[in-house]
Every structure is written in C-alpha cells, then in structure tokens.
Design an enzyme around this catalytic site. Structure first.
Site, PDB file in Angstrom:
ATOM      1  N   SER A   1      32.469  82.967   8.657  1.00  0.00           N
ATOM      2  CA  SER A   1      33.002  83.039  10.012  1.00  0.00           C
ATOM      3  C   SER A   1      31.976  82.493  11.014  1.00  0.00           C
ATOM      4  O   SER A   1      31.632  81.315  10.952  1.00  0.00           O
ATOM      5  CB  SER A   1      33.412  84.480  10.331  1.00  0.00           C
ATOM      6  OG  SER A   1      34.182  84.554  11.500  1.00  0.00           O
TER       7      SER A   1
ATOM      8  N   ASP B   1      44.302  81.608   7.013  1.00  0.00           N
ATOM      9  CA  ASP B   1      43.401  82.348   7.908  1.00  0.00           C
ATOM     10  C   ASP B   1      44.175  82.927   9.086  1.00  0.00           C
ATOM     11  O   ASP B   1      44.964  82.235   9.731  1.00  0.00           O
ATOM     12  CB  ASP B   1      42.294  81.420   8.417  1.00  0.00           C
ATOM     13  CG  ASP B   1      41.097  82.179   8.982  1.00  0.00           C
ATOM     14  OD1 ASP B   1      41.314  83.222   9.628  1.00  0.00           O
ATOM     15  OD2 ASP B   1      39.960  81.740   8.768  1.00  0.00           O
TER      16      ASP B   1
ATOM     17  N   HIS C   1      41.389  85.561   6.541  1.00  0.00           N
ATOM     18  CA  HIS C   1      39.996  85.348   6.965  1.00  0.00           C
ATOM     19  C   HIS C   1      39.009  85.958   5.970  1.00  0.00           C
ATOM     20  O   HIS C   1      37.929  85.423   5.736  1.00  0.00           O
ATOM     21  CB  HIS C   1      39.786  85.944   8.354  1.00  0.00           C
ATOM     22  CG  HIS C   1      38.507  85.509   8.994  1.00  0.00           C
ATOM     23  ND1 HIS C   1      38.206  84.195   9.258  1.00  0.00           N
ATOM     24  CD2 HIS C   1      37.430  86.213   9.425  1.00  0.00           C
ATOM     25  CE1 HIS C   1      37.015  84.108   9.819  1.00  0.00           C
ATOM     26  NE2 HIS C   1      36.521  85.322   9.939  1.00  0.00           N
TER      27      HIS C   1
END
Length: 800
Positions: A668, A741, A775
């Site tokens: 991330s 995601d 994610h």
C-alpha cells in the site's frame, strides 16, 4: 555498484519473458513450512471474564471462497444471493469453557459445514448469538453456554448487507432482526439492459474535498439494486424462534435500544443517492420508537453530504455522533459544529455537545463545548464523564473529567497523540446496571491500563487515579524477563487480580490470570507455537540515527545458524517498511517495537526469508516530519531516502550484510515508498511493491495524510508520484496487486499503468495481478504463489 546492477538487470531480464502464462506455484520448502500452518483459535471473553469462547477458522480462504457472486455498490461489496458482505471471514467451529476449567467443550448441534460470523453475548451473558451463512442466505443461531448447545432460531432470510443483522434486547430473551422483505423486488442485471439515456452529473459551484472512493454507484440500475439489497423488515424473535413484526420495509442502517430498554432508535437511509460518495454520506433519518413501534420523535435528519470543507479536522454540519448515553435510562448525546464544520474558520469553540432526554419533549441541553474537534465521551458508573477532543494539524489530544453534578471540568490529559511515551493509558471498564460498558469508578478511584512504551523499552502498567485530585499511583509495572506481557483487564482491583497475555519471540501469546500482589500467574490458554522452525532465529530491536539526528528503529532478524561473532558471511538484506507522518522530531524518534514480541511470519513481511539466508530489517522506521507550518510531504523524497540509507548503514556497521545486495519492500503506502526509493536512490538492488498507488494526480483531493489537493501544491503531487518520474527508475521491481482492490485510491489501474510506463521506458519490471484479491490478500493459492514470486525474484536479484 554499476557492475552489480548490470548483472542483476541481465539476470532479471533473462529470467522473465514479456508474458508468462503459469499456473499457481508454491514457495520453497523452508517458506512453505511456515506459510502452510494450522491457525490457533481466536479467543473471545465476556465482560466478567468467566466464559472463554474459542473460535476456529481455516488459516486462509480459498479461491473458491472468493469466486462468489458480488455486487459493488456505494462502497459495499455484497453477495446478492446470500445477502452478506462478500469479504466477510467465517469461523467453522466453536468451543467454550469456564475460565477456571481446564478443558474446552465442543459446542453441540452446530450447523453442518459452519460458516459462523457476527458472534456476540447476550446482555446477561448466558447466551451467545451468531449467524450462519448457507448457500441461500443468513440464519440466526444461539448457544446456551451452560449446556454448550447450539440452536437455529430463524430461517436463512436475514439481511446482513449492512452489517450485523441482529440486536439483542435488554432482557436477553429476544433479538431484533433485519430480514429480507417478503415482497422483495428483483435485482436488475444491468449488463443485459440497454440504457434509456446517458448518465448525467452536475456541480453547483460549491467547493468540496472528496477522496477518491471505490465501488460507488454509477447508474440508475445501481441505485435500484442498492435499494433492493439494503431494504429490510424488522422482526422480534425470541429464543424459541417465535417471530413478531416490528417495522415495515425500509433501508435500516442502524438499530439500538436505550439502556433501559424502553426505546428503540432506528436510522434509515434516504434518497437522493450519490455517485461520488459512499453510503455513509447518503441522506438519513433517525427516529426513536417505543416498544410497540410507535414513533416518539425524529431526532436527526441528515441531508446528502457531497460537500466537505478541506482538512482532516473538518466535519459535516448538523447533529453527528449520536448515540445513547450509557449511564442514563434513555438520553441521547450528540455533537454539533460551531464553526460550520470548517477547520479553516477561526472559532473560540469548535463543537458543542448536547444531551437529550426521552421522550424529547424538552429541547436538548448543552453539556460541554470543545475548543478542538469533539472525539467522544465516555461515561462512568459514578457521576462523572470523560470528554475527548483533538486537532489533526497539531496532533493534539485533550481529555476532560467532567463532574455531572456541578458541571466542573478538569484537564486530565493534554499531549501529542503520537507521543507514545506520555500515553496515560485507557480507563478500565465494567458493565453498569444497564449492561452498558462504562469507566469503572468506585470510591473516588479509577484505573488506567497503559502500553508502557518508554525510551528504555516497553513496560505495561496499571495506575490508580484519584478522581478529586487527579493524582496517580502506580500499582503495577510489567517487568517480565525475556518476554512481553500485555494487560487485558483488571478483574478485581482490591485483590490485585488481572488478566494478561504473555509471549516471547518463540512462545505463542497465551492468556494468564495473574495476581499482582503475589506475582503468581496461572495459564488460561495453552496455544503451541506453530512456527517452530524459526524459534532460534536471532531477533533484536536496533536503534540508529538519520543524517539529521532523528532516532530510528527497526527489528533485525538473522538466520538461526548465522555466526554473529566472526561475521564471515555477508548476508543480503531485506527491508520492509511503511512511512508515517509526524509533526515533530521527538515523537518521530520514539520506539514502539519490542524484541520480545512473538515472531509471527505472514505474507506481509520478509521474516520468512531468514530461513533462506537473508538478514531482515522488519518494520524499519520511516518517519516523514513536518514541524511548525511545514507539512511532512514538503520534503518527502529526501526524508524517505535518508530513512532508507540510515537503515542500511546501521545494519552494515554491525558487520552482517553486503550492502550491494539490499532489497526494499512494502504494501500500500509502503509500495509507494518502495517505488520512490528505487526511483530516487541507488542504494537498492531491487524492490517489491504491493497494492500501491503511483500516480497522485489520480488521487487529487488528498491521499494518506496529505490534506492539500493537487491544485494547492501540484509540485508536491508530481514530485511524489513515481509514475511522473518513471523515466528515472532503472532498478528491478516486482509489482503485485489484487485485481479487485477495494481501498480508496489504490485502484488496480495504478499498478497496471505504472507497469506500462516502466516497461515502455525500458525498466526491468514484472507485474503480478492476483485474481479476485482486494487490498489485503486472503486466498491460500494467491498467498503461496505470491511467496513463490517474491522468492524467485529475490534469489535472482540478490543471490545470483
């Protein structure tokens, strides 16, 4: 360095073709042994800590689990067949025991092939409720704790699309449930319908600051489907399954009983919907009813909220944070902004807090005003409350002890909330006469449980605070040798009985009942270490300094058989990190790492690779500091490079590594960090960037901790974007992303476009898209393949 980099580039380019069509792979035996383990159960306890619930679930989900029908609407991801979130994690078994017993008891009569979630105790804590998801929908089950026996009390028609589909009644003998409407409309398959017109959106000229959200509504068909999927009818069901209808069909997003059980507050989502913000900013109406379903008062009416002022301390106007006051029979508490919700406006007071007593015939009463943004209020089992306020720009948090009889308030905490060394801890809580959680306050005394981070290490503590004088007395400081203790609860202050967990790098965390007067501890759980193969890995928290004097830390791991005395072999180094923004150097340099934490390898770190002969610096500190009026991101790149170089220098000076063989990785924002480090520094042989965002012009109204928009500081957005500097990146990079995601800003497209830029500009790069992953990654097939990809990549770039 140039010779090393050329060899690595050639190996990288020879190793990867332009397009690979491969099946799922598994990592090497050393890594697979750690990754393919049996997950110990999770522990749930009631407020009295006399019942222990063990919930079991598979170590990973599977691709089959992810390969379900899914609709993405207004920030939700829903399975339209089962009517529950498509990302929910299920348990598949329950065991229970009294805390003083030795053996767990298997819960009898569980559903076949259990898919258990939304577990909660009844108010009297004699019964456990949970949902079970069938192939068709969601059922409600209960467990009689004394009998250790489960029973289904509804069919599979609950609506869990907006979260937990039930609410316990105060008497513990019945529950409110959200069910699918009996005459539910049919969902629209938009792919089969021709549009009747274009999609048109308009702006009214008002300035707003909206983040880049995922899974928003896109067309009228989405609107209709959202309405169908969120609509419920409300029923009361007793423990024998008898049903009684309470409310007709509507889009109920929240249900809560007053502490005395005489009123029900219900929040309903309203139209118009929005295509630019998720459902928590849709219009809503909150109404309080009596137990017969008669409306007593509409207590809140919130309009569509598409316009927000800039800044993390800005809020919407109107009543917000509305809930029942825990220490009163039926009183609401809420806040309203006094500055229009706009942090840029000057104001003596930012928020006013009100209380509003049922049946709401009188006007709300002003309770407290805050000079910063209201953050919450905690009530006590005495005549006090604790009000908290804070302000993002200064990172300040402040708490007040309010005497409810006199109205007098005293400041009990005023600090930078990132200053962990000054953290006073959290108040110990208990259940009051209404079954609500409140601060435990008796005889003018209350207790604080703190994490106990200090410059000399972590020492969790218990403080006793005198309510009148606010003076504190330290009752207990944890000083376990070669281990870590976490204080979970104070069971009996007068007897000195507490509940803790204890762990060490090789001892899995387990619960203990401890007497702090006698210092005797009795184990409550006995979980074994599932990672025995790395129990002898060397682990140390190292402290070092950045070139500007900022203190940094990281947890260093070395292979179990590495000779730390002679240091003849120079190891390749793997650094895993995530940047964090601060407003001052002192808090940025504080250490929150404990060498006695259990070593838990998982796909989100490089610890696995100690078994392959690598040194690993995990959770390396990467502070980005902006003091005074300077924002952290004003100097993001030089601080980022300095953090990484300081970490490499520190491990190199210990004599363990070959500094020409260093890899950096992150997930991330850590992926964003990795791409920037490889772009702006020559310190790394390669990098691994997972699920990142690389073009900040695609998140133009703020990202991470950046409050300014692109048009405020275009040079900051452009300089910080690896995509804008792709022509400078020539270091081997492994890009990984889940192809579904769901995180705001980190669209899968970010990785796809960055890969295309790097590829066309001649950079050595590989992209791996993990099917059906959001994610965070959860499917066993994808996680094992990810570890294989990383292993192959690191072996080529650092070992060969």
């Amino acid at each position: 360095m140039k010779i090393k980099l050329t060899i690595c580039l050639l190996a990288f380019l020879n190793f990867y073709d332009a397009q690979e069509n491969i099946t799922y792979q598994k990592p090497s035996a050393e890594i697979l042994k750690l990754a393919d383990y049996e997950r110990p159960p999770s522990v749930l306890m009631n407020s009295k800590k006399d019942w222990v619930i063990f919930t079991y679930r598979p170590t990973y989900k599977t691709l089959e689990d992810l390969n379900q029908q899914e609709m993405k609407l207004a920030g939700l991801r829903i399975n339209p067949v089962t009517n529950i979130s498509s990302s929910v994690t299920y348990s598949n078994n329950l065991k229970i025991r009294k805390i003083n017993d030795r053996n767990e008891v298997q819960v009898k009569n569980l559903p076949a092939n259990p898919k258990i979630t939304y577990i909660s105790f009844s108010p009297d804590e004699k019964t456990l409720a949970f949902t079970h998801t069938t192939d068709k929908g969601v059922e409600l089950w209960i467990v009689n704790l004394e009998a250790a026996s489960a029973k289904k009390i509804t069919g599979d028609n609950l609506n869990a699309n907006l979260g937990t589909p039930y609410t316990w009644s105060n008497d513990s003998q019945s529950l409110l449930i959200r069910t699918l409407p009996q005459n539910r409309a049919t969902l629209i398959d938009a792919s089969k319908d021709l549009p009747t017109g274009p999609i048109v959106s308009t702006a009214d000229g008002k300035v707003s600051q909206n983040r880049t959200y995922q899974d928003l509504l896109k067309n009228p068909q989405d609107e209709k489907n959202f309405e169908v999927l969120t609509a419920s009818e409300i029923y009361n069901v007793d423990l024998n399954g008898n049903l009684k209808k309470v409310k007709d069909q509507d889009m109920y997003s929240g249900l809560s009983f007053s502490p005395d059980g005489n009123y029900l507050m219900a929040t309903v989502i309203k139209k118009p919907f929005s295509y630019i913000v998720p459902l928590n900013r849709f219009p809503s109406t909150t109404t309080v009813y009596d137990l017969k379903g008669n409306a007593i008062k509409t207590v809140n009416d919130v309009p569509l909220n598409e316009i927000m002022p800039k800044g993390f301390s800005s809020v919407r106007t109107g009543k917000r944070s509305m809930g029942w006051r825990s220490d009163a029979p039926a009183t609401l508490v809420f806040a309203e902004a006094l500055d229009g919700g706009d942090q840029s406006k000057a104001a003596e007071y930012r928020d006013e807090i009100f209380t509003w007593e049922a049946p709401f015939t009188a006007a709300p009463k002003s309770f407290f005003k805050t000079k910063q943004r209201y953050e919450g209020v905690s009530w006590t089992n005495d005549h006090y409350a604790v009000v908290s306020e804070g302000w993002y720009d200064t990172r300040n948090t402040k708490s007040f002890l309010v005497d409810l009889n006199s109205g007098e308030s005293k400041v009990i905490d005023d600090r930078n909330y990132q200053d962990v060394y000054s953290d006073p801890g959290n108040f110990n809580t208990a259940k009051n006469q209404y079954g609500r959680t409140v601060i435990d306050m008796k005889g003018g005394k209350t207790y604080l449980i703190g994490d106990g981070f200090t410059k000399d290490g972590q020492h969790p503590f218990i403080d006793e605070m005198d309510v009148k004088s606010l003076k504190k007395k330290r009752l207990y400081t944890s000083n376990i040798k070669n281990g870590k203790e976490e204080i979970i609860d104070i069971l009996n202050p007068s007897k000195g009985e507490i509940l803790t967990t204890q762990q060490s790098p090789s001892l899995y965390p387990n619960y203990f009942k401890k007497n702090i007067k006698s210092n005797k501890a009795e184990a409550v759980t006995h979980f074994a270490n599932p990672f025995e193969s790395i129990k002898d890995v060397y682990k140390e928290v190292i402290t070092y300094k950045r070139n500007d004097g900022v203190t940094l830390t990281g947890t260093l791991y070395l292979p179990a058989n590495y000779d730390r005395k002679t240091k003849k072999e120079k190891l390749p180094l793997l650094i895993w990190a995530y940047p964090t923004e601060y407003k001052d150097k002192n808090t940025a340099g504080q250490n929150t790492q404990n060498p006695n934490d259990f070593t838990f390898p998982y796909y989100g770190s490089f610890v696995y690779w100690t078994t392959k002969g690598y040194a690993v610096l995990d959770d390396a500190a990467f502070p980005i500091i902006g003091e005074g009026k300077t924002e952290p991101n004003d100097t993001f790149i030089p601080q980022l490079v300095a953090n990484g170089r300081a970490a490499i220098d520190a491990v190199d000076q210990l004599g363990y590594i070959d500094r020409t063989k260093v890899a950096v990785g992150g997930h991330s924002y850590g992926a964003f960090m990795t791409a920037n480090l490889l772009t702006h520094s020559k310190d790394y042989a390669c990098g691994i960037a997972r699920s990142g965002a690389y073009n900040r012009t695609l998140t133009p109204f703020g990202f991470q901790s950046e409050q300014r928009n692109y048009w405020d500081v275009p040079e900051i957005y452009n300089t910080m974007s690896p995509f804008m500097n792709a022509d400078k990146m020539k270091t081997p990079l492994l890009l990984v992303h889940g192809d579904a995601d769901n995180n705001p800003g980190t669209f899968t497209l970010q990785t796809e476009r960055y890969f295309q830029a790097l590829k066309n500009l001649g950079a050595p790069v590989k992209m791996v898209l993990l099917p059906k992953e959001a994610h965070g990654y959860v499917a066993k097939e994808n996680i094992l393949h990810l570890l294989w990809e990383q292993d192959q990549f690191l072996e080529k770039c650092l070992k060969k």
